[in-house]
Motif scaffolding. Structure first.
Motif, PDB file in Angstrom:
ATOM      1  N   SER A 201       0.737  -1.286  -0.113  1.00  0.00           N
ATOM      2  CA  SER A 201      -0.070  -0.130  -0.021  1.00  0.00           C
ATOM      3  C   SER A 201       0.990   1.177  -0.142  1.00  0.00           C
ATOM      4  CB  SER A 201      -0.881  -0.065   1.177  1.00  0.00           C
ATOM      5  OG  SER A 201      -0.078   0.362   2.478  1.00  0.00           O
ATOM      6  N   ALA A 202       0.316   2.469  -0.022  1.00  0.00           N
ATOM      7  CA  ALA A 202       1.104   3.667   0.031  1.00  0.00           C
ATOM      8  C   ALA A 202       1.629   3.888   1.177  1.00  0.00           C
ATOM      9  CB  ALA A 202      -0.002   4.805  -0.438  1.00  0.00           C
ATOM     10  N   GLU A 203       0.933   3.124   2.346  1.00  0.00           N
ATOM     11  CA  GLU A 203       1.596   3.275   3.568  1.00  0.00           C
ATOM     12  C   GLU A 203       2.543   2.521   4.200  1.00  0.00           C
ATOM     13  OE1 GLU A 203      -1.991   5.495   2.734  1.00  0.00           O
ATOM     14  OE2 GLU A 203      -2.033   3.133   2.968  1.00  0.00           O
ATOM     15  N   ASP A 204       2.433   1.330   3.480  1.00  0.00           N
ATOM     16  CA  ASP A 204       3.605   0.226   3.560  1.00  0.00           C
ATOM     17  C   ASP A 204       4.100  -0.353   2.410  1.00  0.00           C
ATOM     18  OD1 ASP A 204       4.950  -1.906   4.291  1.00  0.00           O
ATOM     19  OD2 ASP A 204       3.189  -3.316   4.832  1.00  0.00           O
ATOM     20  N   THR A 205       5.419   0.187   2.166  1.00  0.00           N
ATOM     21  CA  THR A 205       6.133   0.096   1.264  1.00  0.00           C
ATOM     22  C   THR A 205       7.223  -0.977   0.975  1.00  0.00           C
ATOM     23  OG1 THR A 205       7.859   1.992   1.583  1.00  0.00           O
ATOM     24  CG2 THR A 205       5.940   2.658   0.283  1.00  0.00           C
ATOM     25  N   THR A 206       7.042  -2.074   2.134  1.00  0.00           N
ATOM     26  CA  THR A 206       8.100  -3.099   2.284  1.00  0.00           C
ATOM     27  C   THR A 206       7.891  -3.886   0.805  1.00  0.00           C
ATOM     28  OG1 THR A 206       7.576  -3.313   4.544  1.00  0.00           O
ATOM     29  CG2 THR A 206       8.404  -5.127   3.456  1.00  0.00           C
ATOM     30  N   PRO A 207       8.874  -4.340   0.230  1.00  0.00           N
ATOM     31  CA  PRO A 207       8.799  -4.847  -1.212  1.00  0.00           C
ATOM     32  C   PRO A 207       8.326  -6.097  -0.965  1.00  0.00           C
ATOM     33  CG  PRO A 207      11.120  -4.939  -0.098  1.00  0.00           C
ATOM     34  CD  PRO A 207      10.487  -4.098   0.797  1.00  0.00           C
ATOM     35  N   LEU A 208       7.369  -6.592  -1.927  1.00  0.00           N
ATOM     36  CA  LEU A 208       6.700  -7.976  -2.028  1.00  0.00           C
ATOM     37  C   LEU A 208       7.146  -8.308  -3.217  1.00  0.00           C
ATOM     38  CD1 LEU A 208       3.124  -6.673  -1.026  1.00  0.00           C
ATOM     39  CD2 LEU A 208       4.775  -7.885   0.231  1.00  0.00           C
ATOM     40  N   GLY A 211       3.451  -8.864  -8.430  1.00  0.00           N
ATOM     41  CA  GLY A 211       2.207  -9.201  -8.542  1.00  0.00           C
ATOM     42  C   GLY A 211       1.367  -9.284  -7.239  1.00  0.00           C
ATOM     43  N   ALA A 212       2.202  -9.485  -5.950  1.00  0.00           N
ATOM     44  CA  ALA A 212       1.705  -9.565  -4.914  1.00  0.00           C
ATOM     45  C   ALA A 212       1.010  -8.349  -4.413  1.00  0.00           C
ATOM     46  CB  ALA A 212       2.742 -10.293  -3.820  1.00  0.00           C
ATOM     47  N   GLY A 213       1.277  -7.162  -4.849  1.00  0.00           N
ATOM     48  CA  GLY A 213       0.537  -5.981  -4.292  1.00  0.00           C
ATOM     49  C   GLY A 213      -0.033  -4.993  -5.038  1.00  0.00           C
ATOM     50  N   VAL A 214       0.118  -3.861  -4.787  1.00  0.00           N
ATOM     51  CA  VAL A 214      -1.007  -2.977  -5.538  1.00  0.00           C
ATOM     52  C   VAL A 214      -0.509  -2.036  -6.630  1.00  0.00           C
ATOM     53  CG1 VAL A 214      -2.213  -2.588  -3.177  1.00  0.00           C
ATOM     54  CG2 VAL A 214      -0.470  -1.102  -3.867  1.00  0.00           C
ATOM     55  N   LEU A 215       0.546  -2.025  -6.890  1.00  0.00           N
ATOM     56  CA  LEU A 215       1.273  -1.315  -8.117  1.00  0.00           C
ATOM     57  C   LEU A 215       0.601  -1.629  -9.390  1.00  0.00           C
ATOM     58  CD1 LEU A 215       4.965  -0.584  -7.017  1.00  0.00           C
ATOM     59  CD2 LEU A 215       3.031   0.746  -6.577  1.00  0.00           C
ATOM     60  N   PRO A 216       0.417  -0.766 -10.495  1.00  0.00           N
ATOM     61  CA  PRO A 216      -0.174  -1.249 -11.659  1.00  0.00           C
ATOM     62  C   PRO A 216       0.661  -1.897 -12.697  1.00  0.00           C
ATOM     63  CG  PRO A 216       0.294   1.262 -11.388  1.00  0.00           C
ATOM     64  CD  PRO A 216       0.801   0.661 -10.113  1.00  0.00           C
TER      65      PRO A 216
END
Length: 267
Positions: A201-208, A211-216
């Motif tokens: 999320s914008a609040e939690d930028t820990t790398p994932l 495909g597991a997160g919210v970036l487009p």
């Protein structure tokens, strides 16, 4: 498009191990974090530089670029910043790397946006002539004080030199509220390569894992493919700044497969 990963995801890992990871998991290149903590940095002597270049050549893996930390919009004297950029350019020339990365690094608590833009443009314009002589391109990353393409273009428009371009960090343009189509439209004449990643999320930028997160990411790849862009996608997994994040080597295979699916879907 060609695929790379940044050594920011494998802090301090010896170069032979980095190259083994790239070849084992099907990555065409590596972005080298150019910092004294790492095996490759501007403090290397000429023999060490020759060894690094030979290791890459022997592996068949390309050096995508050197990720430096010069802050071109930062307040203060120009010369220390220019000296840092020149040292990165020299290293890139010696290693055969086509790009170096610089940050904006403006401080809008003590600068107006116009002052930060002018400072960055002045320094980049000066460094561009040196870069031109060496055949290396300086890329301004969408980051910190200039996180969107619109921000970066205020600087690049002032510079107007072919040796100065843009590095699209998809997280920062997303955090800045830009759509991928808007970012590409602004940066496309100047685009060196694209840094991809994923976060919760914008609040939690820990790398994932990709495909597991919210970036487009799918939208970014689709936009690039639609316009026939055939440059580099570089996975910048920020393990160095997030010690609790999963280890990158165990994610590289699935990351490449995810990117391959996105590329196939967008074709």
């Amino acid at each position: 498009m060609k695929l790379a990963f940044s050594t920011l995801g494998v802090p301090g890992l010896p170069l032979p191990d980095v190259l083994r990871l790239a070849t084992a998991h099907g990555y065409h290149g590596v972005e080298l974090r150019a910092h004294p903590e790492e095996p490759v940095h501007p403090g290397l002597g000429s023999a060490e530089r020759a060894d690094v270049a030979a290791e890459f050549k022997g592996s068949g893996v390309e050096i995508l670029g050197l990720a430096g930390y010069a802050r071109v919009a930062a307040p203060g004297d120009d010369e220390p910043v220019l000296a840092e950029i020149r040292s990165l350019l020299d290293l890139a020339r010696d290693l055969g790397a086509p790009y170096i990365r610089v940050f904006p690094g403006g401080d809008l608590d003590v600068q107006t946006p116009e002052e930060a833009d002018a400072t960055a443009a002045r320094r980049l314009g000066t460094a561009a002539e040196y870069a031109n002589d060496l055949g290396v391109r300086i890329l301004l990353e969408t980051h910190d004080s200039h996180r969107t393409a619109a921000d970066a273009m205020r600087v690049l428009g002032l510079v107007g030199h072919r040796q100065v371009g843009a590095l699209w960090d998809v997280m920062h343009t997303w955090l800045g509220g830009e759509q991928p189509s808007e970012t590409y439209a602004a940066l496309s004449p100047h685009l060196g390569y694209v840094q991809i990643k994923d976060i919760a999320s914008a609040e939690d930028t820990t790398p994932l894992p990709l495909g597991a997160g919210v970036l487009p990411l799918a939208e970014c790849v689709e936009v690039l493919s639609r316009h026939g862009w055939d440059g580099w996608l570089c996975w910048e997994y920020e393990k160095r700044w997030y010690e609790s994040a999963a280890e990158l080597p165990g994610l590289l295979e699935a990351g490449r497969e995810h990117l391959s699916r996105l590329l196939n879907d967008s074709a």
